[in-house]
Design a protein around this motif. Structure first.
Motif, mmCIF file in Angstrom:
data_model
loop_
_atom_site.group_PDB
_atom_site.id
_atom_site.type_symbol
_atom_site.label_atom_id
_atom_site.label_comp_id
_atom_site.label_asym_id
_atom_site.label_seq_id
_atom_site.Cartn_x
_atom_site.Cartn_y
_atom_site.Cartn_z
ATOM 1 N N LEU A 24 48.082 12.680 84.190
ATOM 2 C CA LEU A 24 46.892 12.837 83.347
ATOM 3 C C LEU A 24 46.376 14.266 83.401
ATOM 4 O O LEU A 24 46.043 14.864 82.366
ATOM 5 C CB LEU A 24 45.811 11.854 83.802
ATOM 6 N N HIS A 25 46.290 14.829 84.605
ATOM 7 C CA HIS A 25 45.839 16.220 84.741
ATOM 8 C C HIS A 25 46.828 17.179 84.065
ATOM 9 O O HIS A 25 46.407 18.142 83.411
ATOM 10 C CB HIS A 25 45.697 16.586 86.216
ATOM 11 N N TYR A 26 48.106 16.898 84.224
ATOM 12 C CA TYR A 26 49.132 17.774 83.644
ATOM 13 C C TYR A 26 49.069 17.757 82.111
ATOM 14 O O TYR A 26 49.183 18.803 81.464
ATOM 15 C CB TYR A 26 50.520 17.350 84.122
ATOM 16 N N THR A 27 48.863 16.571 81.543
ATOM 17 C CA THR A 27 48.732 16.462 80.085
ATOM 18 C C THR A 27 47.531 17.260 79.599
ATOM 19 O O THR A 27 47.600 17.977 78.586
ATOM 20 C CB THR A 27 48.583 14.979 79.672
ATOM 21 N N LEU B 254 41.768 36.252 82.764
ATOM 22 C CA LEU B 254 41.130 35.496 83.836
ATOM 23 C C LEU B 254 41.215 33.990 83.559
ATOM 24 O O LEU B 254 41.591 33.210 84.442
ATOM 25 C CB LEU B 254 39.670 35.931 83.988
ATOM 26 N N PHE B 255 40.900 33.597 82.343
ATOM 27 C CA PHE B 255 40.951 32.178 81.992
ATOM 28 C C PHE B 255 42.374 31.643 82.100
ATOM 29 O O PHE B 255 42.603 30.534 82.585
ATOM 30 C CB PHE B 255 40.394 31.962 80.585
ATOM 31 N N GLY B 256 43.347 32.453 81.667
ATOM 32 C CA GLY B 256 44.747 32.045 81.767
ATOM 33 C C GLY B 256 45.169 31.829 83.208
ATOM 34 O O GLY B 256 45.836 30.839 83.533
ATOM 35 N N ALA B 257 44.752 32.732 84.104
ATOM 36 C CA ALA B 257 45.096 32.610 85.523
ATOM 37 C C ALA B 257 44.427 31.391 86.146
ATOM 38 O O ALA B 257 45.026 30.705 86.992
ATOM 39 C CB ALA B 257 44.684 33.873 86.266
ATOM 40 N N LEU B 258 43.207 31.087 85.729
ATOM 41 C CA LEU B 258 42.500 29.919 86.269
ATOM 42 C C LEU B 258 43.124 28.614 85.760
ATOM 43 O O LEU B 258 43.132 27.603 86.474
ATOM 44 C CB LEU B 258 41.019 29.981 85.911
ATOM 45 N N PHE C 284 46.787 23.726 87.839
ATOM 46 C CA PHE C 284 47.997 22.911 88.027
ATOM 47 C C PHE C 284 47.970 22.252 89.403
ATOM 48 O O PHE C 284 48.287 21.069 89.548
ATOM 49 C CB PHE C 284 49.253 23.779 87.886
ATOM 50 N N GLN C 285 47.591 23.039 90.412
ATOM 51 C CA GLN C 285 47.547 22.526 91.791
ATOM 52 C C GLN C 285 46.149 22.033 92.175
ATOM 53 O O GLN C 285 46.008 21.177 93.039
ATOM 54 C CB GLN C 285 47.999 23.637 92.753
ATOM 55 N N TYR C 286 45.137 22.611 91.522
ATOM 56 C CA TYR C 286 43.746 22.268 91.837
ATOM 57 C C TYR C 286 43.027 21.857 90.554
ATOM 58 O O TYR C 286 42.216 22.617 90.023
ATOM 59 C CB TYR C 286 43.053 23.460 92.497
ATOM 60 N N PRO C 287 43.328 20.644 90.055
ATOM 61 C CA PRO C 287 42.782 20.236 88.747
ATOM 62 C C PRO C 287 41.263 20.132 88.702
ATOM 63 O O PRO C 287 40.675 20.221 87.629
ATOM 64 C CB PRO C 287 43.435 18.864 88.502
#
Length: 290
Positions: A63-66, A84-88, A93-96
């Motif tokens: 669900l988080h990945y979708t 910055l937004f792209g990096a966040l 991915f690891q910290y949804p």
């Protein structure tokens, strides 16, 4: 989300031993979106079976990945790619459940500290020294080799928390600050490296038609913040036996920087039990090709 009869029925089938049944159930649950996650978490807490808990965890991850895939697609298709937004997004991915406001506030503190030390009379090298002094000496940011042992080294919020990152994550932090301060620093395409280049103030780095190297004054090692020269770069190319063609000195787009971040992060998940994360990250990286 209110638990409807359909959701209750789907939850009773999560433990079905038939993989085809479970696959169909999973698709229906994922179709509900992230709003169903609290229901799944409640089910996890009341389920004694480790196997069922593992299935629930995988469903929550899907669900988080979708959701992340949709957000990254939006970012890709936007008119302006905020680095910055792209990096966040990658960190999510690891910290949804990552809250981005504290990260933005911390970067603003660093930006202000740098800005207070800058003035219009400084040379580019003096500007670089100010940024590096605040970031690596005052703020105590450390650099590590890219060893693919710790995914946290690639996540910007973890870099800020632990004050430690690799060349890519430290470099992205440096680039974000430089853009906020109108300093002409860009990441360039040097093979096997993530190198920052200071361009001439009168040059638009994104609109260089020929010989981009001639527009670069010097380079910065994002691991340490130390500047280095054209001669150092020439020696590097000799050492790796690669001719220094013009394309290596063209600034990387923000989309390509985030793609590199994802590609390198994927290498942290080489074990068989985590290979699904590696495949998912490859899919996210491929998404940015479109």
């Amino acid at each position: 989300m209110n638990e409807t009869k359909e959701i209750s029925a789907l939850f009773t089938l999560i433990d079905d031993p038939d993989e085809e049944v479970f696959s169909n159930v999973s698709e229906r649950i994922v179709h509900y979106g992230t709003g169903i996650i609290p229901n799944l978490e409640n089910l996890w807490e009341t389920t004694p079976s480790n196997d069922i808990q593992s299935r629930i965890e995988m469903l929550i991850h899907r669900l988080h990945y979708t959701d992340l895939t949709n957000d990254l697609t939006e970012w890709r298709d936007s008119a302006y790619h905020d680095l910055l937004f792209g990096a966040l997004l990658v960190a999510k991915f690891q910290y949804p459940e990552l809250h981005t406001t504290p990260v933005i506030q911390e970067i603003e503190k660093i930006r202000r500290n740098v800005w207070l030390e800058l003035n219009s009379f400084l040379t580019s090298l003096e500007q670089a020294n100010v940024v590096s002094n605040i970031l690596y000496n005052y703020y105590k940011l450390k650099g590590t080799e890219i060893a693919y042992l710790n995914p946290d080294d690639f996540f910007l919020h973890k870099v800020l928390q632990c004050k430690k990152g690799n060349a890519i994550s430290n470099g992205i932090l440096y680039l974000v600050l430089a853009e906020l301060l109108d300093i002409p620093v860009k990441a360039i395409n040097i093979p096997r490296q993530f190198v920052l280049a200071f361009f001439n103030n009168d040059t638009d780095p994104l609109n260089i038609t020929d010989n981009p190297q001639s527009k670069i004054i010097f380079y910065v090692d994002a691991t340490t913040g130390h500047p280095f020269t054209h001669k150092d770069v020439e020696q590097y190319f000799k050492r790796i036996s690669v001719p220094p063609v013009a394309s290596y000195f063209k600034p990387l787009s923000k989309k390509r920087i985030i793609q590199i971040l994802i590609e390198e992060l994927a290498k942290c998940f080489d074990t068989s039990d985590l290979s699904y994360k590696k495949n998912e990250l490859k899919q996210l990286a491929d998404l940015l090709d479109n």
